[in-house]
Design a protein around this motif. Structure first.
Motif, PDB file in Angstrom:
ATOM      1  N   GLU A   1      28.662   7.299  -4.679  1.00  0.00           N
ATOM      2  CA  GLU A   1      29.380   8.017  -3.633  1.00  0.00           C
ATOM      3  C   GLU A   1      29.851   7.046  -2.554  1.00  0.00           C
ATOM      4  O   GLU A   1      29.159   6.115  -2.209  1.00  0.00           O
ATOM      5  N   ILE A   2      31.034   7.335  -2.025  1.00  0.00           N
ATOM      6  CA  ILE A   2      31.543   6.626  -0.864  1.00  0.00           C
ATOM      7  C   ILE A   2      31.417   7.581   0.313  1.00  0.00           C
ATOM      8  O   ILE A   2      31.874   8.721   0.254  1.00  0.00           O
ATOM      9  N   THR A   3      30.761   7.130   1.368  1.00  0.00           N
ATOM     10  CA  THR A   3      30.605   7.931   2.570  1.00  0.00           C
ATOM     11  C   THR A   3      31.545   7.387   3.633  1.00  0.00           C
ATOM     12  O   THR A   3      31.526   6.203   3.943  1.00  0.00           O
ATOM     13  N   VAL A   4      32.376   8.269   4.162  1.00  0.00           N
ATOM     14  CA  VAL A   4      33.311   7.921   5.223  1.00  0.00           C
ATOM     15  C   VAL A   4      32.786   8.558   6.505  1.00  0.00           C
ATOM     16  O   VAL A   4      32.573   9.769   6.558  1.00  0.00           O
ATOM     17  N   ILE A   5      32.565   7.733   7.550  1.00  0.00           N
ATOM     18  CA  ILE A   5      31.959   8.193   8.796  1.00  0.00           C
ATOM     19  C   ILE A   5      32.861   7.814   9.966  1.00  0.00           C
ATOM     20  O   ILE A   5      33.329   6.676  10.045  1.00  0.00           O
ATOM     21  N   ASN A   6      33.081   8.758  10.882  1.00  0.00           N
ATOM     22  CA  ASN A   6      33.802   8.465  12.113  1.00  0.00           C
ATOM     23  C   ASN A   6      32.771   8.165  13.195  1.00  0.00           C
ATOM     24  O   ASN A   6      32.125   9.065  13.715  1.00  0.00           O
ATOM     25  N   THR A   7      32.603   6.899  13.538  1.00  0.00           N
ATOM     26  CA  THR A   7      31.639   6.500  14.561  1.00  0.00           C
ATOM     27  C   THR A   7      32.289   6.326  15.925  1.00  0.00           C
ATOM     28  O   THR A   7      31.638   5.877  16.868  1.00  0.00           O
ATOM     29  N   GLY A   8      33.546   6.682  16.053  1.00  0.00           N
ATOM     30  CA  GLY A   8      34.265   6.508  17.311  1.00  0.00           C
ATOM     31  C   GLY A   8      34.069   7.669  18.265  1.00  0.00           C
ATOM     32  O   GLY A   8      33.166   8.503  18.116  1.00  0.00           O
ATOM     33  N   THR A   9      34.949   7.730  19.254  1.00  0.00           N
ATOM     34  CA  THR A   9      34.850   8.737  20.306  1.00  0.00           C
ATOM     35  C   THR A   9      35.965   9.773  20.244  1.00  0.00           C
ATOM     36  O   THR A   9      36.077  10.597  21.147  1.00  0.00           O
ATOM     37  N   ALA A  10      36.799   9.723  19.220  1.00  0.00           N
ATOM     38  CA  ALA A  10      37.912  10.673  19.101  1.00  0.00           C
ATOM     39  C   ALA A  10      38.067  11.097  17.646  1.00  0.00           C
ATOM     40  O   ALA A  10      37.513  10.492  16.729  1.00  0.00           O
ATOM     41  N   ARG A  11      38.846  12.130  17.455  1.00  0.00           N
ATOM     42  CA  ARG A  11      39.110  12.664  16.116  1.00  0.00           C
ATOM     43  C   ARG A  11      40.009  11.701  15.343  1.00  0.00           C
ATOM     44  O   ARG A  11      41.003  11.213  15.867  1.00  0.00           O
TER      45      ARG A  11
ATOM     46  N   GLU B   1      41.830  10.791   0.062  1.00  0.00           N
ATOM     47  CA  GLU B   1      42.179  11.085   1.443  1.00  0.00           C
ATOM     48  C   GLU B   1      41.243  12.121   2.024  1.00  0.00           C
ATOM     49  O   GLU B   1      40.732  12.984   1.314  1.00  0.00           O
ATOM     50  N   VAL B   2      41.034  12.006   3.321  1.00  0.00           N
ATOM     51  CA  VAL B   2      40.264  12.977   4.090  1.00  0.00           C
ATOM     52  C   VAL B   2      41.203  13.454   5.191  1.00  0.00           C
ATOM     53  O   VAL B   2      41.837  12.638   5.875  1.00  0.00           O
ATOM     54  N   ALA B   3      41.307  14.768   5.366  1.00  0.00           N
ATOM     55  CA  ALA B   3      42.259  15.311   6.341  1.00  0.00           C
ATOM     56  C   ALA B   3      41.936  14.837   7.753  1.00  0.00           C
ATOM     57  O   ALA B   3      42.791  14.278   8.445  1.00  0.00           O
ATOM     58  N   SER B   4      40.711  15.059   8.201  1.00  0.00           N
ATOM     59  CA  SER B   4      40.322  14.620   9.539  1.00  0.00           C
ATOM     60  C   SER B   4      38.803  14.599   9.660  1.00  0.00           C
ATOM     61  O   SER B   4      38.106  15.296   8.931  1.00  0.00           O
ATOM     62  N   LEU B   5      38.326  13.795  10.600  1.00  0.00           N
ATOM     63  CA  LEU B   5      36.898  13.714  10.901  1.00  0.00           C
ATOM     64  C   LEU B   5      36.725  13.686  12.417  1.00  0.00           C
ATOM     65  O   LEU B   5      37.366  12.907  13.108  1.00  0.00           O
ATOM     66  N   ASP B   6      35.851  14.551  12.910  1.00  0.00           N
ATOM     67  CA  ASP B   6      35.498  14.531  14.324  1.00  0.00           C
ATOM     68  C   ASP B   6      34.500  13.399  14.558  1.00  0.00           C
ATOM     69  O   ASP B   6      33.936  12.855  13.612  1.00  0.00           O
ATOM     70  N   PRO B   7      34.238  13.024  15.814  1.00  0.00           N
ATOM     71  CA  PRO B   7      33.245  11.974  16.072  1.00  0.00           C
ATOM     72  C   PRO B   7      31.887  12.318  15.472  1.00  0.00           C
ATOM     73  O   PRO B   7      31.431  13.459  15.534  1.00  0.00           O
ATOM     74  N   ASP B   8      31.264  11.344  14.841  1.00  0.00           N
ATOM     75  CA  ASP B   8      29.956  11.447  14.185  1.00  0.00           C
ATOM     76  C   ASP B   8      29.956  12.406  12.998  1.00  0.00           C
ATOM     77  O   ASP B   8      28.903  12.875  12.583  1.00  0.00           O
ATOM     78  N   GLU B   9      31.089  12.672  12.425  1.00  0.00           N
ATOM     79  CA  GLU B   9      31.183  13.528  11.239  1.00  0.00           C
ATOM     80  C   GLU B   9      31.321  12.647  10.001  1.00  0.00           C
ATOM     81  O   GLU B   9      31.899  11.558  10.050  1.00  0.00           O
ATOM     82  N   LYS B  10      30.771  13.136   8.869  1.00  0.00           N
ATOM     83  CA  LYS B  10      30.781  12.388   7.608  1.00  0.00           C
ATOM     84  C   LYS B  10      31.541  13.161   6.544  1.00  0.00           C
ATOM     85  O   LYS B  10      31.607  14.378   6.581  1.00  0.00           O
ATOM     86  N   SER B  11      32.050  12.419   5.592  1.00  0.00           N
ATOM     87  CA  SER B  11      32.662  13.006   4.416  1.00  0.00           C
ATOM     88  C   SER B  11      32.262  12.131   3.226  1.00  0.00           C
ATOM     89  O   SER B  11      32.192  10.911   3.344  1.00  0.00           O
ATOM     90  N   ARG B  12      31.999  12.773   2.093  1.00  0.00           N
ATOM     91  CA  ARG B  12      31.570  12.028   0.905  1.00  0.00           C
ATOM     92  C   ARG B  12      32.574  12.214  -0.221  1.00  0.00           C
ATOM     93  O   ARG B  12      33.142  13.287  -0.383  1.00  0.00           O
ATOM     94  N   PHE B  13      32.759  11.156  -1.016  1.00  0.00           N
ATOM     95  CA  PHE B  13      33.627  11.194  -2.173  1.00  0.00           C
ATOM     96  C   PHE B  13      32.827  10.692  -3.360  1.00  0.00           C
ATOM     97  O   PHE B  13      32.329   9.563  -3.356  1.00  0.00           O
ATOM     98  N   SER B  14      32.670  11.541  -4.383  1.00  0.00           N
ATOM     99  CA  SER B  14      31.899  11.174  -5.572  1.00  0.00           C
ATOM    100  C   SER B  14      32.753  10.349  -6.527  1.00  0.00           C
ATOM    101  O   SER B  14      33.938  10.625  -6.732  1.00  0.00           O
TER     102      SER B  14
END
Length: 151
Positions: free
Chosen positions: A63-73, A89-102
């Motif tokens: 799995e690839i984990t995509v994490i937004n560690t910043g302060t904005a969307r 592609e990932v549509a959007s991530l809020d701060p501290d939100e994760k998305s996984r791709f298998s």
């Protein structure tokens, strides 16, 4: 600058002026603190709308984990795994939100090229070396520029 920040700076300036009549050395020390506060507020304003998207490989290397560690969307996130020829592609991530791709199979070593935008449309691009045999992921305490080397 926000209203609360202006109130803090005005109060600090008044305290500095009050200390000027008591002891000029104390006023200079307080002035240094006021300047540090002003610089901190300026830096906070610059980084208020800054997304920082990172890509990591999971422990099982599937799995690839995509994490937004910043302060904005972060929006319109595009991840390309080189040389595996895998893109997603990932549509959007809020701060501290994760998305996984298998992934279909395990990945031993690759480079993840991440392209994304902030809410204002400014584009950012970062690349991360991901490996299954490397460390246990990112270390948030690791310095950006290791002066004394790593242990």
């Amino acid at each position: 600058m926000e209203k609360n920040q202006k109130i803090v700076l005005a109060t600090a300036a008044l305290i500095t002026l009050g200390l000027l009549f008591i002891e000029p050395i104390f006023a200079l020390i307080a002035l240094v603190f006021v300047i540090v506060l002003l610089m901190s507020f300026h830096i906070m304003g610059d980084t208020a709308n800054y997304p920082l998207v990172i890509a990591e490989l999971s422990e099982n290397a599937r799995e690839i984990t995509v994490i937004n560690t910043g302060t904005a969307r972060a929006q319109k996130i595009h991840v390309a795994l080189v040389p595996l020829d895998i893109e997603f592609e990932v549509a959007s991530l809020d701060p501290d939100e994760k998305s996984r791709f298998s992934l279909a199979s395990m990945v031993s070593e690759a480079k993840a090229v991440v392209t994304y935008e902030n809410a204002e449309g400014r584009e950012f691009r970062r690349s991360y070396s991901i490996t299954a045999l490397g460390g246990a992921g990112r270390d948030p305490t690791e310095p950006l520029i290791p002066i004394f080397g790593r242990r």
